[in-house]
Design a protein around this motif. Structure first.
Motif, mmCIF file in Angstrom:
data_model
loop_
_atom_site.group_PDB
_atom_site.id
_atom_site.type_symbol
_atom_site.label_atom_id
_atom_site.label_comp_id
_atom_site.label_asym_id
_atom_site.label_seq_id
_atom_site.Cartn_x
_atom_site.Cartn_y
_atom_site.Cartn_z
ATOM 1 N N GLU A 284 0.841 -1.210 -0.070
ATOM 2 C CA GLU A 284 -0.182 0.030 -0.087
ATOM 3 C C GLU A 284 0.945 1.275 -0.133
ATOM 4 O O GLU A 284 1.891 1.215 0.519
ATOM 5 N N LYS A 285 0.484 2.324 -0.473
ATOM 6 C CA LYS A 285 1.320 3.681 -0.656
ATOM 7 C C LYS A 285 0.668 4.630 0.181
ATOM 8 O O LYS A 285 1.170 5.524 0.604
ATOM 9 N N HIS A 286 -0.875 4.834 0.354
ATOM 10 C CA HIS A 286 -1.307 5.911 0.700
ATOM 11 C C HIS A 286 -2.382 5.677 2.060
ATOM 12 O O HIS A 286 -2.750 6.846 2.880
ATOM 13 N N TYR A 287 -2.726 4.413 2.325
ATOM 14 C CA TYR A 287 -3.708 4.307 3.207
ATOM 15 C C TYR A 287 -3.332 2.872 4.117
ATOM 16 O O TYR A 287 -3.605 1.772 3.381
ATOM 17 N N TYR A 288 -2.834 2.754 5.184
ATOM 18 C CA TYR A 288 -2.276 1.475 5.554
ATOM 19 C C TYR A 288 -3.447 1.145 6.738
ATOM 20 O O TYR A 288 -3.687 2.004 7.819
ATOM 21 N N LYS A 289 -3.909 0.084 6.706
ATOM 22 C CA LYS A 289 -4.839 -0.435 7.777
ATOM 23 C C LYS A 289 -4.206 -1.714 8.441
ATOM 24 O O LYS A 289 -3.560 -2.510 7.681
ATOM 25 N N GLY A 290 -4.156 -1.568 9.683
ATOM 26 C CA GLY A 290 -3.752 -2.837 10.468
ATOM 27 C C GLY A 290 -2.313 -2.480 10.696
ATOM 28 O O GLY A 290 -1.626 -1.622 10.401
ATOM 29 N N THR A 291 -1.469 -3.636 10.719
ATOM 30 C CA THR A 291 -0.112 -3.807 11.066
ATOM 31 C C THR A 291 0.559 -3.312 9.800
ATOM 32 O O THR A 291 0.363 -3.746 8.609
ATOM 33 N N LEU A 292 1.715 -2.449 10.135
ATOM 34 C CA LEU A 292 2.548 -2.114 8.970
ATOM 35 C C LEU A 292 3.532 -3.120 8.673
ATOM 36 O O LEU A 292 4.072 -3.139 7.417
ATOM 37 N N ASN A 293 3.924 -4.158 9.447
ATOM 38 C CA ASN A 293 4.891 -5.286 9.287
ATOM 39 C C ASN A 293 6.332 -4.674 9.043
ATOM 40 O O ASN A 293 7.234 -5.537 9.045
ATOM 41 N N GLY A 294 6.555 -3.527 9.189
ATOM 42 C CA GLY A 294 7.959 -2.908 8.853
ATOM 43 C C GLY A 294 7.676 -1.463 9.212
ATOM 44 O O GLY A 294 6.929 -0.982 9.724
ATOM 45 N N SER B 217 -4.303 3.591 9.969
ATOM 46 C CA SER B 217 -5.426 3.135 10.774
ATOM 47 C C SER B 217 -5.334 1.852 11.423
ATOM 48 O O SER B 217 -5.330 1.043 10.567
ATOM 49 N N ARG B 218 -5.444 1.683 12.681
ATOM 50 C CA ARG B 218 -5.274 0.686 13.267
ATOM 51 C C ARG B 218 -5.846 0.568 14.701
ATOM 52 O O ARG B 218 -5.959 1.664 15.405
ATOM 53 N N GLY B 219 -5.837 -0.929 15.396
ATOM 54 C CA GLY B 219 -6.344 -0.971 16.506
ATOM 55 C C GLY B 219 -5.138 -1.411 17.464
ATOM 56 O O GLY B 219 -4.101 -1.917 16.811
ATOM 57 N N TYR B 220 -5.238 -1.357 18.862
ATOM 58 C CA TYR B 220 -4.301 -1.768 19.631
ATOM 59 C C TYR B 220 -3.885 -3.345 19.302
ATOM 60 O O TYR B 220 -2.546 -3.774 19.352
ATOM 61 N N ARG B 221 -4.961 -4.092 18.925
ATOM 62 C CA ARG B 221 -4.286 -5.656 18.474
ATOM 63 C C ARG B 221 -3.583 -5.566 17.568
ATOM 64 O O ARG B 221 -2.597 -6.670 17.289
ATOM 65 N N ASP B 222 -3.756 -4.771 16.674
ATOM 66 C CA ASP B 222 -2.715 -4.775 15.476
ATOM 67 C C ASP B 222 -1.177 -4.518 15.874
ATOM 68 O O ASP B 222 -0.308 -5.187 15.254
ATOM 69 N N ILE B 223 -0.995 -3.830 16.889
ATOM 70 C CA ILE B 223 0.323 -3.522 17.361
ATOM 71 C C ILE B 223 0.649 -4.650 18.157
ATOM 72 O O ILE B 223 1.919 -5.118 17.921
ATOM 73 N N LEU B 224 -0.075 -5.423 18.645
ATOM 74 C CA LEU B 224 0.359 -6.777 19.585
ATOM 75 C C LEU B 224 0.577 -7.751 18.563
ATOM 76 O O LEU B 224 1.352 -8.880 18.879
ATOM 77 N N ALA B 225 0.080 -7.925 17.387
ATOM 78 C CA ALA B 225 0.416 -9.117 16.535
ATOM 79 C C ALA B 225 1.801 -9.054 16.094
ATOM 80 O O ALA B 225 2.360 -8.217 15.929
ATOM 81 N N CYS B 226 2.224 -10.461 15.924
ATOM 82 C CA CYS B 226 3.529 -10.628 15.769
ATOM 83 C C CYS B 226 3.827 -10.545 14.252
ATOM 84 O O CYS B 226 3.016 -10.964 13.261
ATOM 85 N N VAL C 57 7.413 -10.651 11.195
ATOM 86 C CA VAL C 57 8.666 -11.202 11.184
ATOM 87 C C VAL C 57 9.692 -10.411 12.368
ATOM 88 O O VAL C 57 9.717 -9.144 12.130
ATOM 89 N N ASP C 58 10.403 -11.165 12.958
ATOM 90 C CA ASP C 58 11.239 -10.825 14.029
ATOM 91 C C ASP C 58 10.842 -9.743 15.054
ATOM 92 O O ASP C 58 11.481 -9.030 15.831
ATOM 93 N N SER C 59 9.323 -9.634 15.043
ATOM 94 C CA SER C 59 8.789 -8.755 16.123
ATOM 95 C C SER C 59 8.354 -9.339 17.486
ATOM 96 O O SER C 59 8.144 -8.661 18.414
ATOM 97 N N CYS C 60 8.510 -10.607 17.572
ATOM 98 C CA CYS C 60 8.118 -11.113 18.592
ATOM 99 C C CYS C 60 8.995 -12.255 19.271
ATOM 100 O O CYS C 60 9.527 -12.947 18.147
ATOM 101 N N PRO C 61 9.468 -12.477 20.144
ATOM 102 C CA PRO C 61 10.498 -13.522 20.713
ATOM 103 C C PRO C 61 10.004 -14.846 20.330
ATOM 104 O O PRO C 61 8.655 -14.954 20.045
ATOM 105 N N SER C 62 10.699 -15.799 19.930
ATOM 106 C CA SER C 62 10.414 -17.213 19.528
ATOM 107 C C SER C 62 9.853 -17.787 20.640
ATOM 108 O O SER C 62 10.302 -17.593 21.812
ATOM 109 N N SER C 63 9.061 -18.768 20.632
ATOM 110 C CA SER C 63 8.362 -19.545 21.765
ATOM 111 C C SER C 63 8.291 -20.987 21.453
ATOM 112 O O SER C 63 8.386 -21.364 20.223
#
Length: 901
Positions: A807-817, A880-889, A891-897
């Motif tokens: 996407e270039k102009h409207y990001y919904k949910g997690t950016l992933n980067g 535009s996003r919610g708090y759950r989008d920030i919590l979502a894992c 690549v390399d954003s959450c520790p391995s389990s």
């Protein structure tokens, strides 16, 4: 490897041959750091300064360098020191005769136990120099006894390294003579300069290269030999073939630099088919007839050898004036008149002055200099030794303009006038007419003095956030020291009762500067800088304040009244608007001494921010503040320019190369960009909530934003103190309350398509993102923003060179980067983009502008790029996003389990 076209066999009128080169990658690597070509002038660099190369004799392996501050028979002046790095491939020739002038009676040169003086042939040099008329320029009597100076033929063991340390020797000036000519008694025939012997490095490969029309150079990775041909670059032994076989390195000490990066580069050339599969910047290019894919990896590796990464900002305009060449040429038929003589009678701190002038011998290169204090003669310069008198001019003007700027007929009539803007700078002013241009200035006439009604008045308040959310700091400048008056702020809720909070006072002197021109011609008394801390503010309420000084006779000095809105509580849900830019600098409303052809970018940016100030809550100026470059008067000019902004909203700054960098001062980059300021001005003139302002990294919360501000002029790599700060800043934010996480820094640590980064092959500072990108990804930084590159550019959300969202102009949910933005178009001369297609780049603009972030609530953020010329939006996107989008894992954003069943 050096890019095509960067090496030449001539610089100005000097032939450049091996082992010297005109730039990095040219000549022998051991010499590249010492000798460079800059703007057509071959320069020799040491820790004590940059000197002009006068000539090179390749047959005898000698080089002659000129120190512009060195005394000669025709130009006596206070000098700097001179030394050589012990590891450098240069030695001072034994035939050089050094003469120390103006030494104090307690100088160690007169200590018989030191055995520094040469009482033999050197005494002739003393007598000769004392016969020069110019000897009076440094306060010495002609034909004085030679015991008042010291001559010695060897610098070994004197001062630091191989050189002389004038402060240590308690001498004010020196001369170096490498040849007495055919008349030892006539100093006008002597050859002044420093003769250096260099270690020649014979190379059969180099001889073959030069015989085939090439230039000898070296690759940036392991510093192996490279033969640079007229139509490109290769690594063969000559320009007849087009092979790619690696040659031997220059020497064993260089071989240790061959790292894994070097092996990767070797692997790419050895296995070109496999290298096509490397998923990097996704572009390809022809390289000497071979198609290289994934060339960005090669570029990154090359950048490892170009750690400093230079940008040419041009000269500070005041540096163009050859102060040391100034001469008296006062003419009784010439005059300069300035009016009005008293300024600021209505409380103004900025006023225009009309300057009228006349010359009996006008020329197109005549110019008017504005000096402050008004008496700029030698009597105003305080020498270290009371027996030494400074030269005619010991300081640069605070601004200048050519005499025919608004009087095109000046050359014919000899009469002209200018309207020049002055600001209150703690002293009076005078205006001087010079002929001879900037290179050979001759003082023709001096005006009457002009002064503000109260030159010491408190001026130019600068707001900044404190170390806690409900604290605002106010910093200002005045001419009142702690022995003159007690500084304070009178403040309170708008329309309510007022209280007074005391202010601390700081200043510094010439000894705090790290080098010239800040410590020499650029020095100007900074006055006193006061900071008061306004505590326990109510969020979002409007406060009024004014600056005050209580004189010890009981009277008060007041500024005008200002107001600001207190910062929101961290996590507070309200409309919050942030402006971010870098590299704005200052400009002159009257058109005088414009820095590097700003094209009014700086004033336009300032104008747009002032016009939209009711819609701005906080400003971040991320480095390269005013480009004073060691001319301290420019800091006052800048704070006056932005006063309407800084007095109303918090103005947070970051450290840039033009504030901090200076060799031997702990800078990550050992260049001369600060002009000898080495961070002192930025750290004192502005407040930032850092634990240690000499380490210019800090965090600040503003409502729903967390800002982590890095200092790119100090090491940021993993394991450093700054790296630990950055991780703590990113990790400690509560994203449910402060969802918008912003990383700010001056140099580009992320991504940039600028031509100079592309030529280095790094598309950012070398090693910039190597260690930090895992932090940006792990802690889900939304936007990383930089200055340093003077243009605008926005990337896709990116991680490890790969766009994570199309996407270039409207990001919904997690950016992933993380979205990386270059916002360095605040006002300085613009930087070109590379022609390489960088697919991660979404929007580029070669123009002046700034960025505005608007947080509507915890879920909606608007990003806008506005041009300074009209304030209109030219690029934008929304998140535009919610708090759950920030919590979502991601690549390399959450520790391995692991999950045990």
């Amino acid at each position: 490897m050096p890019p095509n076209g960067t090496c030449s066999d001539v610089c100005g009128n000097i032939t450049v041959k091996f082992p010297f080169g005109t730039g990095f990658g040219c000549g022998h690597p051991d010499f590249a750091r010492y000798v460079k070509c800059s703007s057509g002038t071959l320069q020799f660099s040491t820790l004590t300064g940059i000197y002009t190369v006068a000539s090179i004799d390749y047959s005898s392996s000698t080089i002659i360098v000129n120190d512009p501050l060195m005394s000669t028979c025709t130009s006596m002046q206070n000098s700097g020191s001179f030394s050589l790095d012990r590891a450098s491939p240069f030695t001072i020739m034994a035939d050089d005769v050094f003469v120390l002038l103006g030494c104090s009676t307690t100088s160690p040169v007169f200590d018989l136990n030191e055995d520094l003086c040469d009482t033999g042939s050197g005494s002739h040099a003393c007598r000769g120099l004392y016969s020069c008329k110019g000897v009076t320029g440094i306060g010495l009597d002609p034909n004085a006894p030679t015991s008042t100076c010291c001559v010695y033929n060897s610098l070994d063991g004197v001062g630091s390294g191989y050189g002389l340390d004038l402060p240590k020797l308690q001498c004010s000036s020196y001369a170096s003579i490498y040849g007495l000519g055919d008349d030892e008694g006539d100093p006008m025939k002597w050859k002044f300069g420093i003769s250096l012997q260099y270690n020649s490095s014979d190379s059969d490969a180099c001889k073959d290269c030069e015989a085939s029309g090439g230039l000898c150079g070296f690759t940036g990775l392991d510093e192996s030999f490279a033969c640079i041909c007229q139509n490109g670059v290769n690594t063969t032994t000559n320009c007849f073939g087009r092979g790619y076989a690696w040659s031997g390195t220059w020497g064993p000490k260089i071989q240790t630099k061959m790292s894994i990066a070097g092996l990767l580069l070797w692997w790419m050339f050895s296995f070109p088919i496999l290298s096509e599969n490397i998923n990097v910047f996704s572009y390809s290019t022809d390289f000497g007839g071979m198609r290289v894919f994934g060339a960005s990896l090669l570029a990154i590796l090359w950048a490892l050898a170009c750690i400093e990464g230079a940008i040419s900002h041009g000269d500070q305009p005041l540096a163009k004036i050859a102060i040391h060449n100034a001469k008296f040429a006062l003419h009784d038929q010439a005059y300069v008149k300035a009016s009005p003589t008293v300024l600021g009678l209505g409380g103004q701190n900025t006023e225009f002055v009309t300057v009228e002038f006349s010359s009996p011998s006008p020329s197109v290169d005549d110019w008017i200099g504005v000096f402050s204090p008004a008496n700029f003669s030698a009597s105003t310069c305080l020498p270290e030794d009371i027996r030494v008198t400074p030269p005619l001019l010991c300081s640069a003007p605070i601004k200048y303009q050519y005499a025919n700027y608004t009087s095109p007929n000046y050359k014919n009539t000899g009469k002209g006038s200018l309207k020049l803007q002055l600001i209150n700078q703690r002293s009076d002013f005078s205006f001087a007419l010079f002929s001879g241009g900037l290179v050979n200035p001759k003082l023709v006439a001096v005006s009457n003095s002009v002064a503000f009604a109260n030159p010491n008045a408190p001026v130019y308040p600068r707001l900044a956030q404190g170390k806690v959310w409900n604290e605002m700091t106010v910093t200002w400048t005045s001419g009142y020291g702690i022995n003159d008056a007690a500084p304070f702020i009178e403040w309170g809720l708008k329309g309510g009762d007022k209280v007074r909070s005391p202010a601390g006072t700081l200043t510094f002197d010439r000894r705090s500067m790290c080098g010239a021109p800040a410590s020499t011609v650029g020095w100007r008394d900074p006055g006193y800088i006061h900071t008061s801390f306004l505590k326990e503010l109510w969020p979002n309420l409007v406060y009024s304040y004014k600056l005050g000084h209580r004189l010890f006779n009981g009277t008060y000095i007041w500024s005008q009244q200002y107001q600001f809105r207190a910062s929101p509580y961290p996590g507070q849900n309200s409309l919050q608007r942030v402006v971010i830019f870098g590299d704005m600098g200052k400009d002159e409303a009257d058109g005088s001494n414009e820095y590097n052809q700003y094209q009014r970018g700086s004033l336009n940016t300032t104008k747009q921010l002032i016009e939209d100030l009711k819609n701005i809550d906080i400003v971040f100026h991320i480095g390269d503040i005013c480009y004073a470059n060691g001319y301290l008067s420019q800091w006052d000019q800048f704070t006056a320019q932005v006063e309407s902004i800084t007095s109303t909203v918090p103005y947070m700054i970051a450290s840039g190369n033009h504030e901090r960098d200076w060799p031997g001062t702990g800078s990550f980059y050992g260049n001369l960009d600060s002009g000898g300021e080495c961070g002192v001005l930025a750290e004192t003139m502005f407040y930032v909530p850092a634990e240690n302002r000499a380490k210019f990294w800090y965090s600040t919360d503003f409502g729903m934003f967390r800002f982590c501000i890095a200092d790119t002029e100090h090491d940021w790599r993993e394991g450093t103190e700054q790296y630990r700060f950055i991780e703590h800043c990113l990790a400690s934010v509560d994203r449910q309350k402060q969802p918008w996480l912003i990383f700010l820094a001056h140099r580009v640590l992320g991504y940039s398509s600028s031509s100079f980064y592309a030529e280095e092959g790094s598309f950012a500072e070398p090693m910039g993102r190597d260690d930090l990108q895992k932090l940006w990804q792990k802690y889900k930084v939304d936007i990383a923003m930089y200055g340093h590159v003077h243009n605008y550019e926005r990337t896709c959300p990116i991680y490890q060179n790969i766009c994570t969202n199309e996407e270039k102009h409207y990001y919904k949910g997690t950016l992933n980067g993380t979205i990386h933005v270059v916002a360095g178009g605040g006002g300085a001369s613009l930087a070109d983009f590379t022609t390489i297609n960088t697919k991660w780049s979404i929007f580029k603009d070669y123009d002046y502008g700034f960025v505005k972030l608007t947080a509507f609530d915890h879920s909606n953020l608007l990003f806008e790029y506005k041009k300074s010329r009209d304030g209109k939006v030219y690029d934008s996107f929304r998140i535009s996003r919610g708090y759950r989008d920030i919590l979502a894992c991601t690549v390399d954003s959450c520790p391995s389990s692991t999950l045990a069943s």
